[in-house]
Write a protein that holds these residues in place. Structure first.
Motif, PDB file in Angstrom:
ATOM      1  N   GLN A  52       4.454   7.755   1.672  1.00  0.00           N
ATOM      2  CA  GLN A  52       3.764   7.668   0.704  1.00  0.00           C
ATOM      3  C   GLN A  52       4.006   6.962  -0.313  1.00  0.00           C
ATOM      4  O   GLN A  52       2.735   6.683  -1.362  1.00  0.00           O
ATOM      5  CB  GLN A  52       4.339   9.284   0.229  1.00  0.00           C
ATOM      6  CG  GLN A  52       3.741  10.289   1.767  1.00  0.00           C
ATOM      7  CD  GLN A  52       4.207  11.713   1.073  1.00  0.00           C
ATOM      8  OE1 GLN A  52       3.021  12.423   0.803  1.00  0.00           O
ATOM      9  NE2 GLN A  52       4.887  12.280   1.549  1.00  0.00           N
ATOM     10  N   PHE A  83       3.279  11.185   6.294  1.00  0.00           N
ATOM     11  CA  PHE A  83       3.862   9.371   6.078  1.00  0.00           C
ATOM     12  C   PHE A  83       5.308  10.082   6.002  1.00  0.00           C
ATOM     13  O   PHE A  83       5.845   8.448   5.106  1.00  0.00           O
ATOM     14  CB  PHE A  83       2.981   9.051   5.324  1.00  0.00           C
ATOM     15  CG  PHE A  83       1.180   8.668   5.634  1.00  0.00           C
ATOM     16  CD1 PHE A  83       1.468   7.765   6.865  1.00  0.00           C
ATOM     17  CD2 PHE A  83       0.653   9.511   5.448  1.00  0.00           C
ATOM     18  CE1 PHE A  83      -0.076   7.839   7.638  1.00  0.00           C
ATOM     19  CE2 PHE A  83      -0.503   8.996   6.439  1.00  0.00           C
ATOM     20  CZ  PHE A  83      -1.022   8.225   7.360  1.00  0.00           C
ATOM     21  N   ASP A 133      -4.309  -1.011  -2.680  1.00  0.00           N
ATOM     22  CA  ASP A 133      -4.283   0.646  -3.031  1.00  0.00           C
ATOM     23  C   ASP A 133      -5.293  -0.173  -4.410  1.00  0.00           C
ATOM     24  O   ASP A 133      -6.083   1.141  -5.059  1.00  0.00           O
ATOM     25  CB  ASP A 133      -3.492   1.130  -4.065  1.00  0.00           C
ATOM     26  CG  ASP A 133      -2.415   2.358  -2.745  1.00  0.00           C
ATOM     27  OD1 ASP A 133      -2.580   1.891  -1.645  1.00  0.00           O
ATOM     28  OD2 ASP A 133      -1.320   2.214  -3.041  1.00  0.00           O
ATOM     29  N   ASN A 179      -6.415   5.940   3.463  1.00  0.00           N
ATOM     30  CA  ASN A 179      -5.458   5.900   3.966  1.00  0.00           C
ATOM     31  C   ASN A 179      -5.773   4.455   5.086  1.00  0.00           C
ATOM     32  O   ASN A 179      -5.882   4.536   5.828  1.00  0.00           O
ATOM     33  CB  ASN A 179      -4.236   6.951   4.968  1.00  0.00           C
ATOM     34  CG  ASN A 179      -3.614   7.640   3.357  1.00  0.00           C
ATOM     35  OD1 ASN A 179      -3.427   8.283   2.615  1.00  0.00           O
ATOM     36  ND2 ASN A 179      -4.089   8.571   4.113  1.00  0.00           N
ATOM     37  N   THR A 180      -4.245   3.102   4.317  1.00  0.00           N
ATOM     38  CA  THR A 180      -5.398   1.761   4.601  1.00  0.00           C
ATOM     39  C   THR A 180      -4.311   1.820   6.297  1.00  0.00           C
ATOM     40  O   THR A 180      -2.471   1.056   6.315  1.00  0.00           O
ATOM     41  CB  THR A 180      -4.963   0.944   3.691  1.00  0.00           C
ATOM     42  OG1 THR A 180      -3.832   1.005   2.930  1.00  0.00           O
ATOM     43  CG2 THR A 180      -5.999   0.711   3.260  1.00  0.00           C
ATOM     44  N   SER A 181      -4.361   2.559   6.856  1.00  0.00           N
ATOM     45  CA  SER A 181      -2.872   2.693   8.276  1.00  0.00           C
ATOM     46  C   SER A 181      -3.066   1.542   8.769  1.00  0.00           C
ATOM     47  O   SER A 181      -4.560   0.370   8.595  1.00  0.00           O
ATOM     48  CB  SER A 181      -3.500   4.000   9.392  1.00  0.00           C
ATOM     49  OG  SER A 181      -4.565   4.298   9.763  1.00  0.00           O
ATOM     50  N   HIS A 206       0.558  -1.516   0.122  1.00  0.00           N
ATOM     51  CA  HIS A 206       0.284  -0.255  -0.172  1.00  0.00           C
ATOM     52  C   HIS A 206       0.629   1.007   0.201  1.00  0.00           C
ATOM     53  O   HIS A 206       2.067   0.954  -0.099  1.00  0.00           O
ATOM     54  CB  HIS A 206      -1.179   0.014   1.453  1.00  0.00           C
ATOM     55  CG  HIS A 206      -0.667   0.516   2.522  1.00  0.00           C
ATOM     56  ND1 HIS A 206      -0.768   0.117   3.770  1.00  0.00           N
ATOM     57  CD2 HIS A 206       1.120  -0.320   2.443  1.00  0.00           C
ATOM     58  CE1 HIS A 206      -0.617  -0.161   4.741  1.00  0.00           C
ATOM     59  NE2 HIS A 206       0.738   0.066   4.090  1.00  0.00           N
ATOM     60  N   SER A 207       0.110   2.352  -0.403  1.00  0.00           N
ATOM     61  CA  SER A 207       0.820   3.551   0.539  1.00  0.00           C
ATOM     62  C   SER A 207       0.170   4.493   0.900  1.00  0.00           C
ATOM     63  O   SER A 207      -0.844   4.341   1.352  1.00  0.00           O
ATOM     64  CB  SER A 207       1.499   4.618  -1.383  1.00  0.00           C
ATOM     65  OG  SER A 207       0.225   4.600  -2.570  1.00  0.00           O
ATOM     66  N   PHE A 208       0.830   5.705   1.033  1.00  0.00           N
ATOM     67  CA  PHE A 208      -0.007   6.963   1.407  1.00  0.00           C
ATOM     68  C   PHE A 208      -0.286   7.904   0.967  1.00  0.00           C
ATOM     69  O   PHE A 208       0.330   8.703   0.518  1.00  0.00           O
ATOM     70  CB  PHE A 208       0.083   6.911   3.639  1.00  0.00           C
ATOM     71  CG  PHE A 208       0.111   5.754   4.207  1.00  0.00           C
ATOM     72  CD1 PHE A 208      -1.248   4.843   3.914  1.00  0.00           C
ATOM     73  CD2 PHE A 208       1.266   5.358   4.886  1.00  0.00           C
ATOM     74  CE1 PHE A 208      -0.947   3.407   5.389  1.00  0.00           C
ATOM     75  CE2 PHE A 208       1.159   3.931   5.435  1.00  0.00           C
ATOM     76  CZ  PHE A 208      -0.240   3.307   5.932  1.00  0.00           C
ATOM     77  N   ARG A 209      -1.695   8.746   1.336  1.00  0.00           N
ATOM     78  CA  ARG A 209      -1.092  10.026   1.308  1.00  0.00           C
ATOM     79  C   ARG A 209      -0.902  11.024   2.128  1.00  0.00           C
ATOM     80  O   ARG A 209      -1.581  11.401   3.508  1.00  0.00           O
ATOM     81  CB  ARG A 209      -2.372  10.831   0.655  1.00  0.00           C
ATOM     82  CG  ARG A 209      -2.401   9.768  -1.111  1.00  0.00           C
ATOM     83  CD  ARG A 209      -4.027  10.427  -2.177  1.00  0.00           C
ATOM     84  NE  ARG A 209      -5.353  10.982  -0.670  1.00  0.00           N
ATOM     85  CZ  ARG A 209      -5.789   9.230  -0.620  1.00  0.00           C
ATOM     86  NH1 ARG A 209      -5.350   8.339  -0.389  1.00  0.00           N
ATOM     87  NH2 ARG A 209      -6.877   9.432   0.657  1.00  0.00           N
TER      88      ARG A 209
END
Length: 132
Positions: A25, A21, A72, A81-83, A14-17
């Protein structure tokens, strides 16, 4: 309060916005140990909290829905955001649905709560706890 914990693992990408992060990211992988704890105030008629075998099976089926996937690309997580915290809640809610559907046995209907902990490493983890 009595509790039983079962463990599984999950491997995702996954990635984050968001600047908070940093380098996360970018697309990256994560492997989590997943602990699901089932709670109740009194033991059931068989003197157990929950059938550990059924609990393990159901946890395994829940995490299999995500394992070896890029989150994603999953429509249900579009723009999210799949934290670690978020995923702990998703897993706990899906386990709760299975308890309510009777998939952990009739005795599990007496459960009062579930908590899910995702261990990112030996020094960092996040949890979500909910009532049933």
């Amino acid at each position: 309060m009595f509790s039983v914990t079962v463990r599984e693992h999950i491997m995702i990408a996954h990635s984050f916005r968001g600047e908070v992060f940093g380098p996360a990211q970018r697309l990256h992988g994560a492997t989590f140990l997943v602990d699901a704890t089932f709670r109740r105030t009194d033991l059931d008629a068989d003197n157990i909290v929950v059938d550990m075998g059924l609990a393990s099976t159901e946890l395994g089926q829940v995490v299999a829905e995500f394992s070896y996937r890029n989150l994603d690309d999953e429509p249900e997580f579009a723009g999210v955001n799949t934290s670690t915290e978020f995923l702990a809640k998703v897993i706990a809610d899906r386990l709760a649905d299975r308890v309510h559907a009777g998939k952990l046995g009739e005795g599990a209907r007496g459960l009062t709560g579930i908590s899910v902990t995702l261990h990112e490493s030996h020094i960092a983890w996040a949890s979500y706890e909910r009532t049933l």
